[in-house]
Design an enzyme around this catalytic site. Sequence first.
Site, mmCIF file in Angstrom:
data_model
loop_
_atom_site.group_PDB
_atom_site.id
_atom_site.type_symbol
_atom_site.label_atom_id
_atom_site.label_comp_id
_atom_site.label_asym_id
_atom_site.label_seq_id
_atom_site.Cartn_x
_atom_site.Cartn_y
_atom_site.Cartn_z
ATOM 1 N N GLU A 2 21.461 7.077 -0.445
ATOM 2 C CA GLU A 2 20.709 5.870 -0.078
ATOM 3 C C GLU A 2 20.901 5.533 1.393
ATOM 4 O OE1 GLU A 2 18.381 4.093 -1.547
ATOM 5 O OE2 GLU A 2 18.503 5.364 -3.299
ATOM 6 N N TYR A 85 19.023 -4.282 -0.144
ATOM 7 C CA TYR A 85 18.318 -3.136 -0.726
ATOM 8 C C TYR A 85 19.304 -2.092 -1.250
ATOM 9 C CZ TYR A 85 16.320 1.410 -1.186
ATOM 10 O OH TYR A 85 16.011 2.638 -1.695
ATOM 11 N N ASP A 103 12.203 -1.522 -1.101
ATOM 12 C CA ASP A 103 12.051 -0.862 0.199
ATOM 13 C C ASP A 103 10.581 -0.937 0.602
ATOM 14 O OD1 ASP A 103 10.755 1.036 -1.405
ATOM 15 O OD2 ASP A 103 11.948 2.721 -0.673
ATOM 16 N N CYS A 155 0.766 5.993 -3.413
ATOM 17 C CA CYS A 155 0.397 4.721 -2.777
ATOM 18 C C CYS A 155 0.871 4.729 -1.322
ATOM 19 C CB CYS A 155 1.022 3.570 -3.570
ATOM 20 S SG CYS A 155 0.353 1.947 -3.165
ATOM 21 N N CYS A 162 -5.566 6.234 -4.991
ATOM 22 C CA CYS A 162 -5.680 5.235 -6.059
ATOM 23 C C CYS A 162 -6.196 5.832 -7.366
ATOM 24 C CB CYS A 162 -6.575 4.085 -5.622
ATOM 25 S SG CYS A 162 -5.923 3.197 -4.173
ATOM 26 N N CYS A 165 -3.327 7.017 -9.418
ATOM 27 C CA CYS A 165 -2.255 6.054 -9.646
ATOM 28 C C CYS A 165 -2.074 5.754 -11.139
ATOM 29 C CB CYS A 165 -2.537 4.758 -8.897
ATOM 30 S SG CYS A 165 -1.213 3.535 -9.104
#
Length: 169
Positions: A2, A85, A103, A155, A162, A165
């Site tokens: 991370e 985060y 994020d 995205c 889209c 998605c």
Amino acid sequence: SEIMLQQTTVKAVLPRYELFLRRWPDVKALAEAELGDVLAAWAGLGYYARARNLHACARAVVEHHGGRFPADQAALRKLPGIGDYTAAAISAIAFGKRATPVDGNIERVVARLFAVTTPLPEAKPEIRALAESLTPATRSGDFAQSMMDLGATICTPRRPACGLCPLRP
């Protein structure tokens, strides 16, 4: 991972992460490392403050937590280099706690999903609340990773796909 992934692409991090883990396979080994060696291994990833904080974090985990990361977000946030985060991501992904890391990818997915029209950064509290409303009680780490992946691959900031998605319906 991370810490390495902050402001860096997965493609750039993957080979470096594997090398990093081979050299320092656990938090104790990283805590005992010389800072100069850590910075040298970090070369090319940029934002060297992340490497310094990661090293300081490893030392704090060993010194104050017996070499085990705390699962609690509040305790994680007290460690060097860990903000909201990262604390939420670690808590959800590593410990299976219900937590909502937000994020840039998740911000984009949530903003589009809920048609948030307020511009960033003013929209951040609204987007966080909406993201938290979606976070399931179980497997929130898997959910967070799927939202991050959705934002990174489908995205995208420019030319989102889209039609592909899974949230479209």
